[in-house]
Design an enzyme around this catalytic site. Structure first.
Site: not given
Ligand code: NOJ
Length: 570
Positions: A215, A265
């Protein structure tokens, strides 16, 4: 080399390149299937639907966050990276789910959220309980404020969800949160933060997880040493060349080099895909390199209009880009952050309406009276077959196989997205109502409590028309979207060979895109309104009915339709 005793069959264990052309199905766990009857989807619900996933023909599941969380941002506010939210299940159930997926030949990717934790994470609680300047505060980004009493935030930056990006704590210091108040940003210069994430990666890899979706992968490294910090306006004007204070800094790759060492790993190496909203192909390629995460999302198709020229340019550019990294392409039409593509394609073209790029665009809404549903459905099916014929991996979002529309009429008081709650009514007019409309629990049956989602209702309200788009209804209808996806994925498995794509210049026009894959697999999409003749060849699948008299061998491809053919000469 870590010795694994995990659930994968020898077939799954042996192929290190499985991800290159995989179809990955995103499950937003709270909205997929609820086995416990509390209105929230759970791991047992997923286990109960593995037959459905296997029949769909996917190669892997990507599970959005399932960790303990107060759900300030749909689970992207993680309290504990190495546990399961008790409302969703237990670690034992996670193991059972991984085993059952592997047994069905489906791999498992989990979401890792490294830019921020939740404000309930044990280290953030410790930071709040410790004084300014203490080691516990160093793991996050705390600063003194400006002004005589430190009452002005360290900078005027705004958070992605609206409002200031700094929040003041009781003793007067401020902490940085790029997203919601409940999502404090980690300080990635801190060795304990780095080490703790390596522990997390091993924790899930040891449990048999095959890969990670990372993310906001471009945001981790930050340089906030300037005093005073740049203003928001200055920040926005700074070059995106690896030296920007908050995004895509060169040294973020050092973090991923350490992650890569962990991935390697394992046998086969664990995979990763970066969620990084970066425009420059060269910069994006860094995340997709084999020394880094290995793959990076391209969100170009989901930001494009249904338009032949735009689609062709995107495919051409991205094919060139993967040669920079040696990775494979990633195609996405829908996910949990954007308006579902079947609805998006029923709206007027994006330009001039929601022209915002990047992450802001995910908030764009879709007012009901502007949507041409029939047109959206035809285009969505055509775009999907176009996507599934491309080389590289395709990331599908739960419910798109049903042709599920965005739910646009959720009452305000039932909305959950912080993007809604942190925006003003004026901002909502411009940017839409947030992302809840794409996260409504799936309809499994035509009728019944929450359309078969579970016995305890649904945590977001489902509209009456969900029944017609349920799995039960579509299984009974040979012309349904679900049946098209099933056929397409089965055919793709059969036809998928090398990663080459050759445009057929004879068939391609301003409105038509035709390309061929190895083995004579031809995909033809008509983006226009007028029917066009299809070439000779065995018709394998079409996204909608063809025109013409089949008895005399005449076949015409109507507008907003894709056909797959096998060239007879081959
Ligand atoms: C991207 C994620 O896809 C989204 O849903 C989220 O709100 C933001 N990152 C923050 O984590």
């Amino acid at each position: 080399m870590t010795q694994l005793i995990d659930s994968r069959t020898p077939l799954l264990v042996d192929d290190p390149d499985w991800w290159r052309q995989a179809v990955v199905y995103q499950i937003y766990p709270r909205s997929f299937a609820d086995a416990t009857g509390d209105g929230i989807g759970d791991l047992r619900g997923i286990i109960s639907r593995i037959d459905y996933l296997a029949a769909l023909g996917i190669d892997a599941v990507w599970l959005s966050p399932f960790y303990p969380s107060a759900l300030a941002d749909g689970g992207y506010d993680v309290d504990d990276y190495r546990d399961v939210d008790p409302r969703i299940g237990t670690l034992e159930e996670f193991d059972a789910m991984a085993a059952a997926l592997h047994e069905a030949g489906i791999r498992l990717i989990v979401d890792i959220v490294p830019n921020h934790s939740s404000n309930r994470h044990r280290w953030f609680r410790e930071a709040l309980a410790s004084p300014p300047g203490s080691p516990a505060r160093e793991r996050y980004i705390f600063r003194d404020g400006r002004g005589e009493h430190g009452e002005i935030p360290p900078s005027d930056w705004t958070s992605v969800f609206g409002g200031p990006a700094w929040t003041r704590v009781e003793d007067g210091q401020w902490y940085l949160h790029t997203f919601a108040i409940e999502q404090p940003d980690w300080n990635w210069s801190h060795p304990e933060v780095r080490e703790d994430f390596l522990t997390t990666l091993r924790f899930w890899a040891d449990r048999g997880v095959d890969g990670f979706r990372v993310d906001d992968a471009n945001l981790l490294a930050k340089d906030l040493s300037a005093d005073p910090l740049p203003t928001a306006e200055e920040l926005a004007a700074m070059p995106l060349d690896g030296t920007h204070p908050t995004t895509d800094r060169d040294e973020v790759q050092d973090i991923y080099a350490a992650w890569r060492a962990v991935f390697d790993e394992y046998t086969p190496p664990r995979t990763a895909v970066a969620e990084a909203w970066i425009e420059s192909p060269e910069r994006r390629a860094r995340y997709a390199s084999p020394a880094s995460l290995g793959q990076a999302f391209n969100f170009d198709l989901l930001q494009a209009d249904f338009d032949a020229a735009q689609f062709r340019r995107i495919v051409t550019d991205n094919l060139e880009q993967v040669t920079l990294s040696g990775s494979s392409n990633t195609w996405v039409l829908s996910n949990h952050d954007v308006v579902r593509h079947v609805t998006r394609y029923g709206l007027a073209p994006l330009k001039g309406r929601h022209a915002k790029q990047g992450i802001d665009w995910m908030l764009a809404g879709a007012p009901e009276d502007e949507i041409d549903r029939g047109l959206g459905e035809r285009r969505a099916r055509a775009a999907t077959l176009f996507e599934l014929a491309l080389p590289g991996s395709a990331y599908l979002y739960q419910g798109e196989e049903l042709g599920l529309h965005e739910v646009t009429d959720i009452p305000d008081e039932q909305r959950q997205d912080p993007a809604f709650w942190r925006s003003t009514p004026e901002e909502r007019t411009q940017d839409g109502l947030g992302r809840d409309g794409t996260r409504v629990p799936l309809p499994w049956s035509r009728t019944g409590s929450s359309f078969g989602f579970g016995d305890g209702g649904s945590h977001l309200p489902q509209p009456a028309w969900f029944g017609e788009l349920s799995v039960e209804a579509e299984e009974a209808d040979p012309g349904s979207s679900l049946q098209m996806y099933r056929c397409a994925l089965a055919l793709r498995h059969e036809l998928q060979g090398g990663e080459e794509l050759v445009w057929d210049e004879t068939l391609s026009t301003a409105d038509v895109l035709a390309f061929e894959r190895p083995g004579g697999w031809l995909s033809v999409t008509n983006f226009g309104a007028e029917p066009v003749d299809l070439p000779a060849g065995e018709l394998l699948l079409a996204s909608g009915p063809l025109d013409g008299d089949a008895a005399v061998g005449s076949r015409r491809l109507p507008g907003a339709t894709t056909a797959w053919l096998r060239r007879s000469a081959l």
